[in-house]
Scaffold this active site. Structure first.
Site, short mmCIF file in Angstrom:
data_model
loop_
_atom_site.label_atom_id
_atom_site.label_comp_id
_atom_site.label_asym_id
_atom_site.label_seq_id
_atom_site.Cartn_x
_atom_site.Cartn_y
_atom_site.Cartn_z
N SER A 194 52.88 30.87 37.33
CA SER A 194 52.95 31.93 37.83
C SER A 194 53.28 32.21 39.57
O SER A 194 54.40 30.91 39.86
CB SER A 194 51.45 31.51 38.45
OG SER A 194 50.11 31.66 37.79
N HIS A 231 47.39 33.29 44.39
CA HIS A 231 46.20 32.13 44.09
C HIS A 231 47.24 30.74 44.09
O HIS A 231 47.30 29.60 44.06
CB HIS A 231 46.27 32.44 42.77
CG HIS A 231 46.41 32.10 41.41
ND1 HIS A 231 47.06 33.24 40.85
CD2 HIS A 231 47.36 30.85 41.19
CE1 HIS A 231 48.18 33.13 39.89
NE2 HIS A 231 47.69 31.34 39.99
N ASP A 284 46.42 39.82 44.08
CA ASP A 284 47.62 38.37 43.54
C ASP A 284 49.47 38.41 44.00
O ASP A 284 49.39 38.07 42.95
CB ASP A 284 47.01 38.07 42.19
CG ASP A 284 47.06 36.68 42.34
OD1 ASP A 284 47.27 35.98 42.90
OD2 ASP A 284 47.07 36.07 40.64
#
Length: 433
Positions: free
Chosen positions: A271, A164, A194
């Site tokens: 992230s 993402h 992901d």
């Protein structure tokens, strides 16, 4: 409910990150004890006897009192954290890990173009009459920028990050800790887990060491490095709070991951960054937070990250096995709710197991004979009581493999060999079970 066709709903992707030892009792001298005895005797009317004992007591009082045996110090209990074993008792542990791994952690800047659609209300003739040429007549393009983290796994420029972070990006740049900046090429992404792989053209780059996430135990030290909220090279420390958290527990049921939970602070921008153990080895990739919660962060186990990244690097894509069913974990409450609903097309006889709510047309499950209303009780001769266990069993086999299933259909047991297929490529964002 576990569904084959849940859309990807990452918690961070919504905002895209773009924007007792005891004490020895003192020994009482013997003279004191005898004196006390004489006083007690005087108290009961034996005064004469007490007087006759006085010379004896005086003589005894001149006798040296035996020395008490030296007190033996209790054996210290070994500390649960030791500097010699490389744990947090060493004040330089975290800083040495950061010094070692920090140069291999990068910031990833991503740019993408999005189209803002003209609101439907603007098509109203009344709006057009009053605003005329001021009305937008075509979708407007907007440039969106954001950033995340990543880590270098190959000295020739292979970087792993979250899908993402770079999803839909038209331009990716990678900034190293020393300030060098490179243009990044997205080799491939896997929205189901992901995970993404980015490549930069460089040599002799610093790299991370990879650990073994299968050996993780709750309570172990956890160190996170990343670029949260635009603050580069931020370090946070905590512990591994739990392992094996399912996507549904974390709030992202479309992700086929058994997450590592940590209380090391994870924020937007972390992230794609590494979660490290006390040896400076990567044990996970930070990926998700729960909005409104404090002290809860989640990472993808590095063993799974490596497996997915290898497929992406080799073929540019990842094939995930699926059956093509929607399912729900049975409980007495779910059973009662279904059976009392006059509009429910399914009646249930079982109190536990995995109820198949829907079978997709022409799916592997449909072709193998599974039906809506069937209750899965075993997969590969192992009892299953949660939908996540079926999901994990499917993910653990390769595309085209068969799974032995024991089901109950209207109370009668059946055994089926269910052959898995690949998630349809026309919609890779779907999470099929």
């Amino acid at each position: 409910m576990k569904s084959d066709f849940d859309s990807v709903n990452s918690l961070e992707s919504r905002r895209l990150e773009w924007t007792n030892s005891s004490h020895p009792t003192p020994q009482r001298p013997r003279t004191q004890s005898l004196t006390s005895l004489s006083l007690v005797a005087l108290g009961v009317g034996l005064g004469m006897v007490g007087m006759s004992l006085a010379p004896y007591l005086q003589q005894r009082s001149q006798t040296p009192t035996p020395q008490a045996a030296p007190t033996v110090a209790p054996t210290p209990i070994p500390s649960p954290v030791s500097a010699t074993s490389g744990t947090i008792a060493d004040p330089n542990l975290v800083s040495s890990v950061v010094e070692q791994v920090g140069p291999a952690v990068v910031r990833i800047n991503a740019t993408k173009t999005v189209e803002s659609q003209v609101p439907e209300a603007f098509n109203d003739p009344l709006f057009q009459r009053f605003f005329g040429s001021q009305m937008p007549d075509a979708p407007q393009q907007e440039i969106v920028r954001g950033s995340g983290s990543g880590f270098i796994v190959n000295s020739n420029g292979q970087i792993i990050t979250n899908a993402h972070v770079v999803d839909g990006a038209t331009k990716v740049s990678v900034v190293l800790k020393d300030g060098r900046q490179f243009e990044g090429k997205v080799i491939g992404t896997d929205p189901v887990t992901d995970v993404a792989v980015v490549k930069i053209e460089a040599n002799n780059l610093p790299t991370v060491k990879v650990g073994n996430s299968e050996a993780l135990q709750p309570g172990e030290l956890a160190i996170a490095i990343g670029n949260p909220l635009g603050l580069d090279n931020t370090v946070t420390v905590g512990i591994v709070s739990a392992t094996g958290r399912s996507g549904s527990q974390v709030g992202i049921p479309d992700k086929r991951v058994s997450f590592i939970q940590t209380d090391a602070a994870i924020n937007p921008g972390n992230s794609g960054g590494p979660l490290l153990n006390q040896n400076g080895e990567v044990i996970g990739m930070n990926t998700a937070i729960i909005q409104g919660a404090q002290g809860l962060g989640f990472a993808i186990p590095i063993n799974q990250v490596q497996h997915i990244a290898e497929q992406i690097s080799t073929t540019g894509k990842v094939q995930h096995p699926y059956l093509g069913i929607s399912m729900v974990t049975l409980s007495p409450e779910v059973k009662e709710s279904l059976n009392q609903d006059p509009n429910s097309p399914i009646s249930v006889n079982e109190d536990q197991g995995i109820l198949i709510v829907r079978v997709m047309p022409n799916s592997p499950a449909h072709q193998s004979g599974l039906r809506a209303g069937d209750v899965i009780v075993q997969v590969e001769n192992k009892p299953v009581t949660k939908a996540d266990e079926v999901q994990q069993a499917v993910e653990n086999v390769s595309v085209g493999s068969s799974l032995k299933m024991e089901i109950k259909r209207q109370g009668q047991p059946f055994n089926l060999d269910v052959k898995t297929g690949a998630i349809p490529s026309q919609n890779p964002n779907l999470n099929h079970q």
